[in-house]
Design a protein around this motif. Structure first.
Motif, mmCIF file in Angstrom:
data_model
loop_
_atom_site.group_PDB
_atom_site.id
_atom_site.type_symbol
_atom_site.label_atom_id
_atom_site.label_comp_id
_atom_site.label_asym_id
_atom_site.label_seq_id
_atom_site.Cartn_x
_atom_site.Cartn_y
_atom_site.Cartn_z
ATOM 1 N N GLU A 96 -13.123 -0.112 4.485
ATOM 2 C CA GLU A 96 -13.276 -1.227 5.429
ATOM 3 C C GLU A 96 -14.555 -2.014 5.224
ATOM 4 O OE1 GLU A 96 -12.511 -2.024 10.193
ATOM 5 O OE2 GLU A 96 -12.733 0.012 9.425
ATOM 6 N N ALA A 97 -15.637 -1.339 4.825
ATOM 7 C CA ALA A 97 -16.929 -2.018 4.656
ATOM 8 C C ALA A 97 -16.886 -3.071 3.544
ATOM 9 C CB ALA A 97 -18.019 -0.995 4.366
ATOM 10 N N ARG A 98 -15.951 -2.949 2.612
ATOM 11 C CA ARG A 98 -15.864 -3.903 1.508
ATOM 12 C C ARG A 98 -14.959 -5.096 1.821
ATOM 13 N NH1 ARG A 98 -14.926 0.072 -3.738
ATOM 14 N NH2 ARG A 98 -16.850 1.308 -3.534
ATOM 15 N N CYS A 99 -14.169 -4.984 2.881
ATOM 16 C CA CYS A 99 -13.174 -6.017 3.180
ATOM 17 C C CYS A 99 -13.844 -7.333 3.574
ATOM 18 C CB CYS A 99 -12.259 -5.542 4.301
ATOM 19 S SG CYS A 99 -10.955 -6.715 4.713
ATOM 20 N N ILE A 100 -13.448 -8.421 2.914
ATOM 21 C CA ILE A 100 -14.008 -9.744 3.231
ATOM 22 C C ILE A 100 -13.066 -10.552 4.125
ATOM 23 C CG2 ILE A 100 -15.391 -9.824 1.124
ATOM 24 C CD1 ILE A 100 -13.219 -11.558 -0.147
ATOM 25 N N LYS A 101 -11.982 -9.899 4.561
ATOM 26 C CA LYS A 101 -11.043 -10.483 5.524
ATOM 27 C C LYS A 101 -10.436 -11.804 5.035
ATOM 28 C CE LYS A 101 -13.376 -8.279 9.425
ATOM 29 N NZ LYS A 101 -14.208 -7.425 8.560
ATOM 30 N N CYS A 102 -10.113 -11.828 3.749
ATOM 31 C CA CYS A 102 -9.549 -13.039 3.164
ATOM 32 C C CYS A 102 -8.058 -13.197 3.486
ATOM 33 C CB CYS A 102 -9.760 -13.049 1.654
ATOM 34 S SG CYS A 102 -8.898 -11.723 0.774
ATOM 35 N N GLY A 103 -7.376 -12.075 3.761
ATOM 36 C CA GLY A 103 -5.961 -12.131 4.110
ATOM 37 C C GLY A 103 -5.015 -12.151 2.929
ATOM 38 N N GLU A 104 -5.524 -12.017 1.712
ATOM 39 C CA GLU A 104 -4.652 -12.042 0.532
ATOM 40 C C GLU A 104 -3.661 -10.869 0.539
ATOM 41 O OE1 GLU A 104 -4.235 -14.283 -1.944
ATOM 42 O OE2 GLU A 104 -5.516 -15.576 -0.718
ATOM 43 N N CYS A 105 -4.113 -9.718 1.000
ATOM 44 C CA CYS A 105 -3.223 -8.549 1.050
ATOM 45 C C CYS A 105 -2.076 -8.788 2.033
ATOM 46 C CB CYS A 105 -4.013 -7.306 1.440
ATOM 47 S SG CYS A 105 -4.909 -7.442 3.004
ATOM 48 N N PHE A 106 -2.401 -9.428 3.141
ATOM 49 C CA PHE A 106 -1.412 -9.740 4.176
ATOM 50 C C PHE A 106 -0.343 -10.674 3.621
ATOM 51 C CE2 PHE A 106 -0.082 -12.567 7.691
ATOM 52 C CZ PHE A 106 0.468 -11.625 8.546
ATOM 53 N N ALA A 107 -0.777 -11.661 2.864
ATOM 54 C CA ALA A 107 0.148 -12.643 2.301
ATOM 55 C C ALA A 107 0.978 -12.068 1.156
ATOM 56 C CB ALA A 107 -0.629 -13.862 1.823
ATOM 57 N N ALA A 108 0.387 -11.132 0.398
ATOM 58 C CA ALA A 108 1.033 -10.651 -0.820
ATOM 59 C C ALA A 108 1.999 -9.492 -0.607
ATOM 60 C CB ALA A 108 -0.030 -10.228 -1.837
ATOM 61 N N CYS A 109 1.806 -8.698 0.438
ATOM 62 C CA CYS A 109 2.616 -7.478 0.608
ATOM 63 C C CYS A 109 4.108 -7.823 0.721
ATOM 64 C CB CYS A 109 2.175 -6.704 1.838
ATOM 65 S SG CYS A 109 3.151 -5.191 2.088
ATOM 66 N N PRO A 110 4.945 -7.319 -0.178
ATOM 67 C CA PRO A 110 6.375 -7.660 -0.160
ATOM 68 C C PRO A 110 7.164 -6.952 0.939
ATOM 69 C CG PRO A 110 5.937 -6.088 -1.897
ATOM 70 C CD PRO A 110 4.599 -6.446 -1.318
ATOM 71 N N ASN A 111 6.529 -5.961 1.582
ATOM 72 C CA ASN A 111 7.239 -5.166 2.586
ATOM 73 C C ASN A 111 6.729 -5.390 4.008
ATOM 74 O OD1 ASN A 111 8.754 -3.655 0.498
ATOM 75 N ND2 ASN A 111 6.738 -2.814 0.015
ATOM 76 N N GLY A 112 5.788 -6.315 4.155
ATOM 77 C CA GLY A 112 5.233 -6.562 5.480
ATOM 78 C C GLY A 112 4.480 -5.370 6.039
ATOM 79 N N ALA A 113 3.859 -4.576 5.149
ATOM 80 C CA ALA A 113 3.176 -3.353 5.562
ATOM 81 C C ALA A 113 1.700 -3.565 5.872
ATOM 82 C CB ALA A 113 3.322 -2.288 4.481
ATOM 83 N N VAL A 114 1.241 -4.811 5.779
ATOM 84 C CA VAL A 114 -0.140 -5.139 6.163
ATOM 85 C C VAL A 114 -0.069 -6.020 7.397
ATOM 86 C CG1 VAL A 114 -2.307 -6.216 5.473
ATOM 87 C CG2 VAL A 114 -0.932 -4.999 3.760
#
Length: 343
Positions: A96-114
């Motif tokens: 968590e300390a490294r997360c820059i909260k860009c949201g790329e993971c949220f947009a990219a996840c094909p299964n809606g798991a983020v």
């Protein structure tokens, strides 16, 4: 000068010179070795899941060693310091300390798991398929794939990098985990390949496996680092999730097969640090096995942060100090068992 430091300096001096010089089961389980061969030989079709390869280790067998950690374990010890080794398949860790909260993971996840939580993004483990898409799109390396599929050749390439260290120090390669024997076919190919190359091998095991598999491994490895947690069967089941009957029987089997064994006991406050447990262990080793060396491993909490990254509960965070180990050492010495504090 500290003796261990002096030993290290001596080893490095010799390494530099050398590098300058030459730059309850009765059935039989048959591993799937290559057709037409009498013993396993490494090839690219045999793979396993590895979650770490640590170089220059000095506490997992003799000399300087490379430790290969394989995923998967049949036990669920509440104090486990390698929670990333429990599950057989790859997992997604989140720093968590490294997360820059860009949201790329949220947009990219094909299964809606983020999912978005406040201004951050969290993994929904019930949906996540561990595909690694979020890891590939993470700019800050906050999401990491724990566990990598490797071939026998891949692992050999890594561990052979330090062959000169093994030669000079009397070291080699140790397989740990998790429980290496859960990936027994992969392990057998690796052990055979190391033996063909003249590299010393060790296997760290909890002993909860089929005797036939253990026998095959014993024929291909030089040393067992055999974990024994508790002698009381009820307490063992309570704290690890499994009975210790198979574990103790397998230890007797290994002794009868004349395997080289060092028993290792992780000393856990409030669980197995009592003198009665160690006395029962010493009596068992003296009467039922040929084991003459025990390592007492002091408890540590360095795995605490790993649990948080993997979104798992850590049950031992309140323990702040270790019990005195000297009385336990004395008990083992009374049975003429060589005892070492630490690995």
């Amino acid at each position: 000068m500290d003796p261990k430091m002096a030993w290290n300096l001596s080893v490095f001096a010799r390494i530099t010179a050398k590098m300058t010089e030459d730059s309850s089961y009765t059935g039989t389980i048959e591993p799937k070795f290559p057709q037409g061969t009498s013993s396993p030989r490494p090839h690219d079709s045999i793979t396993g899941t590895v979650f770490n390869i640590m170089r220059y280790c000095q506490h997992d067998g003799p000399g300087i060693r490379t430790v290969v950690f394989l995923k998967g374990c049949p036990l669920r010890c509440l104090w486990c310091h390698n929670p990333e080794g429990l599950d057989r398949h790859p997992e997604i860790a989140f720093v968590e300390a490294r997360c820059i909260k860009c949201g790329e993971c949220f947009a990219a996840c094909p299964n809606g798991a983020v999912e978005r939580v406040g201004d951050g993004f969290h993994i929904v483990d019930e949906i996540c398929e561990k595909c690694g898409t979020c890891v590939e799109t993470c700019y800050s390396d906050a999401r990491q794939l724990v566990g990598k599929e490797m071939t026998v050749a891949d692992v050999l390439k890594e561990v052979e990098k330090d062959a000169v260290y093994y030669d000079i120090s009397g070291g080699g390669v140790t397989f740990s985990g998790g429980e290496p024997l859960l990936q027994h076919e992969f392990l057998l190919f690796l052990l055979t390949a190391l033996r063909e190359r003249g590299i010393h091998s060790a296997v760290e095991t909890c002993g909860h496996t089929l005797p036939d598999l253990l026998r095959q491994v014993s024929e291909r490895t030089d040393l067992f680092l055999y974990d024994v947690k508790l002698m009381d069967e009820r307490l063992h089941r309570k704290h690890t999730g499994v009975s210790n009957v198979v574990i103790l029987e397998n230890l007797k089997h290994l002794s009868s097969w004349e395997a080289q064994i060092i028993v290792r006991v992780p000393v856990i406050p409030g669980v197995n640090e009592n003198e009665e447990n160690i006395r029962l262990l010493a009596q068992f080793l003296d009467e039922e096995t040929t084991v003459k060396e025990v390592h007492l491993l002091p408890f540590h909490a360095i795995g605490k942060d790993k649990y948080r990254r993997l979104r798992k509960d850590y049950r031992w965070s309140e323990i702040s100090e270790n019990p005195r180990l000297e009385p336990l050492v004395e008990i083992l010495h009374n049975f003429e068992i060589r005892t070492v504090i630490g690995g």
